[in-house]
Scaffold this motif. Structure first.
Motif, PDB file in Angstrom:
ATOM      1  N   GLY A  51      62.002  14.425  76.230  1.00  0.00           N
ATOM      2  CA  GLY A  51      62.847  15.455  76.799  1.00  0.00           C
ATOM      3  C   GLY A  51      62.268  16.847  76.661  1.00  0.00           C
ATOM      4  O   GLY A  51      61.130  17.029  76.197  1.00  0.00           O
ATOM      5  N   SER A  52      63.070  17.826  77.071  1.00  0.00           N
ATOM      6  CA  SER A  52      62.622  19.220  77.073  1.00  0.00           C
ATOM      7  C   SER A  52      63.658  20.135  76.440  1.00  0.00           C
ATOM      8  O   SER A  52      64.860  19.837  76.463  1.00  0.00           O
ATOM      9  N   LEU A  53      63.181  21.226  75.892  1.00  0.00           N
ATOM     10  CA  LEU A  53      64.028  22.301  75.390  1.00  0.00           C
ATOM     11  C   LEU A  53      63.333  23.620  75.683  1.00  0.00           C
ATOM     12  O   LEU A  53      62.102  23.677  75.742  1.00  0.00           O
ATOM     13  N   ARG A  54      64.125  24.674  75.815  1.00  0.00           N
ATOM     14  CA  ARG A  54      63.575  26.008  75.976  1.00  0.00           C
ATOM     15  C   ARG A  54      64.143  26.911  74.894  1.00  0.00           C
ATOM     16  O   ARG A  54      65.351  27.140  74.839  1.00  0.00           O
ATOM     17  N   LEU A  55      63.261  27.404  74.048  1.00  0.00           N
ATOM     18  CA  LEU A  55      63.660  28.328  73.001  1.00  0.00           C
ATOM     19  C   LEU A  55      63.519  29.766  73.492  1.00  0.00           C
ATOM     20  O   LEU A  55      62.612  30.077  74.269  1.00  0.00           O
ATOM     21  N   SER A  56      64.408  30.610  73.019  1.00  0.00           N
ATOM     22  CA  SER A  56      64.330  32.040  73.313  1.00  0.00           C
ATOM     23  C   SER A  56      64.306  32.816  72.006  1.00  0.00           C
ATOM     24  O   SER A  56      64.878  32.374  71.005  1.00  0.00           O
ATOM     25  N   CYS A  57      63.660  33.957  72.041  1.00  0.00           N
ATOM     26  CA  CYS A  57      63.626  34.855  70.879  1.00  0.00           C
ATOM     27  C   CYS A  57      63.901  36.259  71.401  1.00  0.00           C
ATOM     28  O   CYS A  57      63.062  36.833  72.108  1.00  0.00           O
ATOM     29  N   ALA A  58      65.068  36.779  71.065  1.00  0.00           N
ATOM     30  CA  ALA A  58      65.463  38.104  71.514  1.00  0.00           C
ATOM     31  C   ALA A  58      65.187  39.127  70.417  1.00  0.00           C
ATOM     32  O   ALA A  58      65.628  38.945  69.274  1.00  0.00           O
ATOM     33  N   ALA A  59      64.469  40.176  70.772  1.00  0.00           N
ATOM     34  CA  ALA A  59      64.144  41.238  69.817  1.00  0.00           C
ATOM     35  C   ALA A  59      65.047  42.449  70.054  1.00  0.00           C
ATOM     36  O   ALA A  59      65.374  42.776  71.196  1.00  0.00           O
ATOM     37  N   SER A  60      65.415  43.106  68.960  1.00  0.00           N
ATOM     38  CA  SER A  60      66.304  44.269  69.074  1.00  0.00           C
ATOM     39  C   SER A  60      65.569  45.530  69.474  1.00  0.00           C
ATOM     40  O   SER A  60      66.203  46.545  69.799  1.00  0.00           O
ATOM     41  N   GLY A  61      64.241  45.475  69.484  1.00  0.00           N
ATOM     42  CA  GLY A  61      63.438  46.624  69.870  1.00  0.00           C
ATOM     43  C   GLY A  61      62.081  46.175  70.365  1.00  0.00           C
ATOM     44  O   GLY A  61      61.822  44.981  70.519  1.00  0.00           O
ATOM     45  N   ARG A  62      61.235  47.153  70.583  1.00  0.00           N
ATOM     46  CA  ARG A  62      59.912  46.822  71.110  1.00  0.00           C
ATOM     47  C   ARG A  62      59.071  46.114  70.054  1.00  0.00           C
ATOM     48  O   ARG A  62      59.081  46.501  68.883  1.00  0.00           O
ATOM     49  N   THR A  63      58.356  45.099  70.504  1.00  0.00           N
ATOM     50  CA  THR A  63      57.415  44.400  69.637  1.00  0.00           C
ATOM     51  C   THR A  63      56.086  44.255  70.354  1.00  0.00           C
ATOM     52  O   THR A  63      56.004  44.480  71.566  1.00  0.00           O
ATOM     53  N   PHE A  64      55.104  43.878  69.625  1.00  0.00           N
ATOM     54  CA  PHE A  64      53.767  43.708  70.201  1.00  0.00           C
ATOM     55  C   PHE A  64      53.429  42.238  70.248  1.00  0.00           C
ATOM     56  O   PHE A  64      54.223  41.461  70.786  1.00  0.00           O
ATOM     57  N   ASN A  65      52.313  41.797  69.712  1.00  0.00           N
ATOM     58  CA  ASN A  65      51.991  40.375  69.769  1.00  0.00           C
ATOM     59  C   ASN A  65      53.098  39.557  69.094  1.00  0.00           C
ATOM     60  O   ASN A  65      53.658  39.985  68.073  1.00  0.00           O
ATOM     61  N   MET A  66      53.401  38.401  69.698  1.00  0.00           N
ATOM     62  CA  MET A  66      54.477  37.567  69.164  1.00  0.00           C
ATOM     63  C   MET A  66      54.014  36.117  69.062  1.00  0.00           C
ATOM     64  O   MET A  66      53.050  35.711  69.741  1.00  0.00           O
ATOM     65  N   GLY A  67      54.702  35.364  68.235  1.00  0.00           N
ATOM     66  CA  GLY A  67      54.312  33.975  68.063  1.00  0.00           C
ATOM     67  C   GLY A  67      55.477  33.085  67.682  1.00  0.00           C
ATOM     68  O   GLY A  67      56.543  33.562  67.295  1.00  0.00           O
ATOM     69  N   TRP A  68      55.254  31.801  67.826  1.00  0.00           N
ATOM     70  CA  TRP A  68      56.190  30.765  67.376  1.00  0.00           C
ATOM     71  C   TRP A  68      55.512  29.964  66.271  1.00  0.00           C
ATOM     72  O   TRP A  68      54.340  29.590  66.388  1.00  0.00           O
ATOM     73  N   PHE A  69      56.259  29.694  65.247  1.00  0.00           N
ATOM     74  CA  PHE A  69      55.819  28.849  64.149  1.00  0.00           C
ATOM     75  C   PHE A  69      56.906  27.808  63.906  1.00  0.00           C
ATOM     76  O   PHE A  69      58.034  27.968  64.370  1.00  0.00           O
ATOM     77  N   ARG A  70      56.557  26.750  63.193  1.00  0.00           N
ATOM     78  CA  ARG A  70      57.556  25.744  62.871  1.00  0.00           C
ATOM     79  C   ARG A  70      57.312  25.198  61.472  1.00  0.00           C
ATOM     80  O   ARG A  70      56.195  25.257  60.959  1.00  0.00           O
ATOM     81  N   GLN A  71      58.394  24.698  60.895  1.00  0.00           N
ATOM     82  CA  GLN A  71      58.288  24.119  59.558  1.00  0.00           C
ATOM     83  C   GLN A  71      59.159  22.885  59.488  1.00  0.00           C
ATOM     84  O   GLN A  71      60.380  22.958  59.684  1.00  0.00           O
ATOM     85  N   ALA A  72      58.522  21.758  59.201  1.00  0.00           N
ATOM     86  CA  ALA A  72      59.221  20.497  59.014  1.00  0.00           C
ATOM     87  C   ALA A  72      59.520  20.323  57.532  1.00  0.00           C
ATOM     88  O   ALA A  72      58.843  20.909  56.681  1.00  0.00           O
ATOM     89  N   PRO A  73      60.525  19.518  57.191  1.00  0.00           N
ATOM     90  CA  PRO A  73      60.873  19.312  55.781  1.00  0.00           C
ATOM     91  C   PRO A  73      59.678  18.839  54.966  1.00  0.00           C
ATOM     92  O   PRO A  73      58.971  17.911  55.367  1.00  0.00           O
ATOM     93  N   GLY A  74      59.431  19.510  53.856  1.00  0.00           N
ATOM     94  CA  GLY A  74      58.350  19.124  52.972  1.00  0.00           C
ATOM     95  C   GLY A  74      56.965  19.533  53.428  1.00  0.00           C
ATOM     96  O   GLY A  74      55.974  19.155  52.797  1.00  0.00           O
ATOM     97  N   LYS A  75      56.902  20.308  54.513  1.00  0.00           N
ATOM     98  CA  LYS A  75      55.593  20.713  55.037  1.00  0.00           C
ATOM     99  C   LYS A  75      55.467  22.233  55.062  1.00  0.00           C
ATOM    100  O   LYS A  75      56.460  22.958  54.998  1.00  0.00           O
ATOM    101  N   GLU A  76      54.237  22.692  55.183  1.00  0.00           N
ATOM    102  CA  GLU A  76      53.968  24.114  55.300  1.00  0.00           C
ATOM    103  C   GLU A  76      54.367  24.607  56.696  1.00  0.00           C
ATOM    104  O   GLU A  76      54.389  23.840  57.660  1.00  0.00           O
TER     105      GLU A  76
END
Length: 123
Positions: A16-41
């Motif tokens: 399946g598919s999902l679409r994540l959004s990240c809303a910032a309250s002000g101006r930002t520059f480079n942006m990224g997505w990270f993830r963390q699973a249980p017990g992992k870095e």
């Protein structure tokens, strides 16, 4: 101080598919997505320049995930297709507060973080 708020997580079946959004309250520059699973870095998923390009992806998501941003809306997106159970994690968005030429995959290079949104992929 810029606030980041993620949304769009949830439970989805494998493939399946999902679409994540990240809303910032002000101006930002480079942006990224990270993830963390249980017990992992926490691991890098994708990043995008404040100019919209270049974009970088972790090998594990390349070809399945697409990162994008709309600077007029101060919002970043992560379109996730062909989801796999191993994509299950809390997904965090991150942003830098100053312009940099290099788009980093290292979490220590980011100044602002969201609270995270849970993505669960069932088999």
């Amino acid at each position: 101080q810029v606030q980041l708020v993620e949304s769009g997580g949830g439970l989805v079946q494998a493939g399946g598919s999902l679409r994540l959004s990240c809303a910032a309250s002000g101006r930002t520059f480079n942006m990224g997505w990270f993830r963390q699973a249980p017990g992992k870095e926490r691991e890098f998923v994708a990043a995008i320049s404040w100019l919209g390009t270049p974009k970088y992806y972790a090998d594990s998501v390349k070809g399945r995930f697409t990162i994008a941003r709309d600077n007029a809306k101060n919002t970043m997106y992560l379109q996730m297709n062909s989801l796999k159970p191993e994509d299950t994690a809390v997904y965090y968005c991150a942003a830098q507060r100053s312009a940099r030429i290099d788009v980093s995959s290292g979490p220590d290079d980011y100044d602002y973080w969201g609270q995270g949104t849970q993505v669960t992929v069932s088999s």
